[in-house]
Design an enzyme around this catalytic site. Structure first.
Site, mmCIF file in Angstrom:
data_model
loop_
_atom_site.group_PDB
_atom_site.id
_atom_site.type_symbol
_atom_site.label_atom_id
_atom_site.label_comp_id
_atom_site.label_asym_id
_atom_site.label_seq_id
_atom_site.Cartn_x
_atom_site.Cartn_y
_atom_site.Cartn_z
ATOM 1 N N LYS A 13 7.883 -0.187 -1.916
ATOM 2 C CA LYS A 13 7.996 -1.492 -2.602
ATOM 3 C C LYS A 13 7.625 -1.351 -4.087
ATOM 4 C CE LYS A 13 4.931 -3.306 0.249
ATOM 5 N NZ LYS A 13 4.665 -2.144 1.108
ATOM 6 N N ARG A 89 1.944 -11.904 3.059
ATOM 7 C CA ARG A 89 1.675 -10.910 4.099
ATOM 8 C C ARG A 89 1.359 -11.560 5.436
ATOM 9 N NH1 ARG A 89 0.138 -6.404 0.699
ATOM 10 N NH2 ARG A 89 -0.158 -4.550 1.954
ATOM 11 N N ARG A 128 0.935 10.569 -1.775
ATOM 12 C CA ARG A 128 1.032 9.738 -2.987
ATOM 13 C C ARG A 128 -0.134 9.981 -3.949
ATOM 14 N NH1 ARG A 128 1.425 3.353 -2.349
ATOM 15 N NH2 ARG A 128 -0.426 3.671 -1.048
ATOM 16 N N ARG A 161 -5.356 7.026 -3.670
ATOM 17 C CA ARG A 161 -5.985 5.756 -3.291
ATOM 18 C C ARG A 161 -6.921 5.947 -2.109
ATOM 19 N NH1 ARG A 161 -1.262 1.249 -3.100
ATOM 20 N NH2 ARG A 161 -2.370 0.764 -1.177
ATOM 21 N N ARG A 172 -3.610 -0.037 8.624
ATOM 22 C CA ARG A 172 -2.693 -0.823 7.782
ATOM 23 C C ARG A 172 -1.364 -1.042 8.494
ATOM 24 N NH1 ARG A 172 -2.786 2.911 2.700
ATOM 25 N NH2 ARG A 172 -1.130 1.595 1.885
HETATM 26 P P1 AP5 Z 1 5.064 3.105 -2.965
HETATM 27 O O1 AP5 Z 1 6.186 2.600 -3.807
HETATM 28 O O2 AP5 Z 1 3.709 3.184 -3.559
HETATM 29 O O3 AP5 Z 1 5.025 2.303 -1.570
HETATM 30 P P2 AP5 Z 1 4.580 0.818 -1.254
HETATM 31 O O4 AP5 Z 1 5.528 0.251 -0.252
HETATM 32 O O5 AP5 Z 1 4.392 0.038 -2.523
HETATM 33 O O6 AP5 Z 1 3.213 1.132 -0.534
HETATM 34 P P3 AP5 Z 1 1.752 0.535 -0.653
HETATM 35 O O7 AP5 Z 1 0.860 1.463 0.096
HETATM 36 O O8 AP5 Z 1 1.379 0.253 -2.082
HETATM 37 O O9 AP5 Z 1 1.905 -0.792 0.128
HETATM 38 P P4 AP5 Z 1 0.801 -1.572 0.777
HETATM 39 O O10 AP5 Z 1 1.527 -2.830 1.118
HETATM 40 O O11 AP5 Z 1 0.107 -0.882 1.887
HETATM 41 O O12 AP5 Z 1 -0.335 -1.666 -0.356
HETATM 42 P P5 AP5 Z 1 -0.762 -2.800 -1.385
HETATM 43 O O13 AP5 Z 1 -1.173 -2.130 -2.619
HETATM 44 O O14 AP5 Z 1 0.230 -3.909 -1.439
HETATM 45 O O15 AP5 Z 1 5.506 4.543 -2.418
HETATM 46 C C1 AP5 Z 1 4.656 5.343 -1.639
HETATM 47 C C2 AP5 Z 1 4.859 6.840 -1.981
HETATM 48 O O16 AP5 Z 1 6.189 7.220 -1.615
HETATM 49 C C3 AP5 Z 1 4.743 7.162 -3.483
HETATM 50 O O17 AP5 Z 1 4.133 8.412 -3.595
HETATM 51 C C4 AP5 Z 1 6.194 7.238 -3.984
HETATM 52 O O18 AP5 Z 1 6.311 8.174 -5.031
HETATM 53 C C5 AP5 Z 1 6.941 7.698 -2.732
HETATM 54 N N1 AP5 Z 1 8.264 7.070 -2.594
HETATM 55 C C6 AP5 Z 1 8.537 5.750 -2.729
HETATM 56 N N2 AP5 Z 1 9.844 5.506 -2.478
HETATM 57 C C7 AP5 Z 1 10.392 6.716 -2.151
HETATM 58 C C8 AP5 Z 1 11.711 7.132 -1.776
HETATM 59 N N3 AP5 Z 1 12.710 6.241 -1.661
HETATM 60 N N4 AP5 Z 1 11.908 8.433 -1.498
HETATM 61 C C9 AP5 Z 1 10.906 9.321 -1.597
HETATM 62 N N5 AP5 Z 1 9.637 9.006 -1.940
HETATM 63 C C10 AP5 Z 1 9.380 7.717 -2.224
HETATM 64 O O19 AP5 Z 1 -2.059 -3.411 -0.626
HETATM 65 C C11 AP5 Z 1 -3.223 -2.660 -0.440
HETATM 66 C C12 AP5 Z 1 -4.257 -3.499 0.286
HETATM 67 O O20 AP5 Z 1 -4.585 -4.674 -0.505
HETATM 68 C C13 AP5 Z 1 -3.837 -4.071 1.652
HETATM 69 O O21 AP5 Z 1 -4.030 -3.141 2.699
HETATM 70 C C14 AP5 Z 1 -4.754 -5.301 1.766
HETATM 71 O O22 AP5 Z 1 -6.040 -4.947 2.156
HETATM 72 C C15 AP5 Z 1 -4.823 -5.809 0.326
HETATM 73 N N6 AP5 Z 1 -3.779 -6.826 0.048
HETATM 74 C C16 AP5 Z 1 -2.747 -6.714 -0.832
HETATM 75 N N7 AP5 Z 1 -1.987 -7.826 -0.814
HETATM 76 C C17 AP5 Z 1 -2.547 -8.654 0.108
HETATM 77 C C18 AP5 Z 1 -2.199 -9.950 0.610
HETATM 78 N N8 AP5 Z 1 -1.109 -10.574 0.182
HETATM 79 N N9 AP5 Z 1 -2.991 -10.493 1.569
HETATM 80 C C19 AP5 Z 1 -4.092 -9.866 2.020
HETATM 81 N N10 AP5 Z 1 -4.478 -8.636 1.597
HETATM 82 C C20 AP5 Z 1 -3.703 -8.033 0.652
#
Ligand code: AP5
Length: 215
Positions: A13, A89, A128, A161, A172
């Site tokens: 994402k 979420r 990552r 991270r 997660r």
């Molecule tokens: P990346 O683009 O970073 O993936 P992502 O889907 O953004 O993954 P996240 O881990 O950031 O999502 P998340 O939802 O768990 O975390 P968030 O920060 O929102 O890509 C991942 C890796 O793959 C990278 O190394 C990239 O280079 C590689 N890659 C990407 N696309 C690729 C492709 N097509 N091909 C090859 N390689 C690729 O949330 C973290 C925490 O915050 C949550 O667990 C929760 O505790 C809290 N939180 C956040 N939002 C909320 C909410 N709305 N409500 C409650 N808690 C929340």
């Protein structure tokens, strides 16, 4: 364009949002990034968020929703279009988002659901790294930086991270299946959902999405 990006942890994402941001001139609003910024600054919100993030659970709805509401009220750049990444979420957050966007007269145009297999997301998350200074994303195999541990874009330090370890990733994933996956139907019923295959290589996913959004 007003978009929500949905998908399991590691689906890509953040990577897709960074790739579409300049193309469509959209603001990237990541609740994960906003919460990590609060953690870095040691605020009360950040201290509360840390407990949930490091165990792989969700930060309570009311905290995250208030943060998003304040963004839409106070940041004029949201008026030019946005991509929400990591919010909503839960069903509650999805309902609250409808109310927030109705108040600011910015209803959603579309919800992109990134489909990726478990083996792919596991491989992506465990490899990552993120730039501490500018937030650029790297992957040890798929998108390595030119110099080990150093950001190509700004020279900042790359780090892993705290929630990208096997135990937290498992939690997660479970939280995603239980709390977030059900909102896919919520948006399908509203006629807003578009799905895409996020297992493919990043540039292919980006090009496909641009066509999908232009179509
Ligand atoms: P990346 O683009 O970073 O993936 P992502 O889907 O953004 O993954 P996240 O881990 O950031 O999502 P998340 O939802 O768990 O975390 P968030 O920060 O929102 O890509 C991942 C890796 O793959 C990278 O190394 C990239 O280079 C590689 N890659 C990407 N696309 C690729 C492709 N097509 N091909 C090859 N390689 C690729 O949330 C973290 C925490 O915050 C949550 O667990 C929760 O505790 C809290 N939180 C956040 N939002 C909320 C909410 N709305 N409500 C409650 N808690 C929340």
């Amino acid at each position: 364009m007003k978009i929500v990006l949905l998908g399991p942890p590691g689906a890509g994402k953040g990577t897709l949002a960074k790739g579409l941001k300049d193309h469509f001139n959209l603001m990237h609003i990541s609740t994960g990034d906003m919460l990590r910024e609060e953690m870095k600054n040691g605020t009360d919100l950040g201290k509360e968020a840390k407990k949930h993030i490091e165990s792989g659970g969700l930060v309570p709805d009311e905290i995250v929703t208030k943060m998003v509401e304040s963004k839409f009220k106070n940041d004029k750049n949201t008026k030019n279009g946005f991509m929400l990444d990591g919010f909503p979420r839960t069903k509650q957050q999805a309902e609250d988002l409808d109310k927030i966007l109705a108040k600011v007269g910015q209803p959603l145009d579309c919800v992109l659901s990134l489909d990726a297999s478990l083996s792919i997301v596991l491989e992506r998350l465990t490899g990552r790294s993120v730039c501490r200074a500018c937030g650029a994303l790297y992957h040890i195999k798929n998108m390595p930086s030119k110099k080990d541990g150093v950001c190509d874009k700004c020279g900042g330090e790359l780090y892993q991270r705290a929630d990208d370890n096997e135990k937290t990733i498992k939690n997660r994933m479970e939280v995603y299946s239980k709390s977030t996956e059900p909102i896919i139907d919520f948006y399908k019923n509203k006629g807003l959902l578009k799905s895409l295959d996020a297992n493919k290589e990043a540039e292919e996913v980006r090009q496909y999405t641009i066509k999908l959004l232009n179509g």
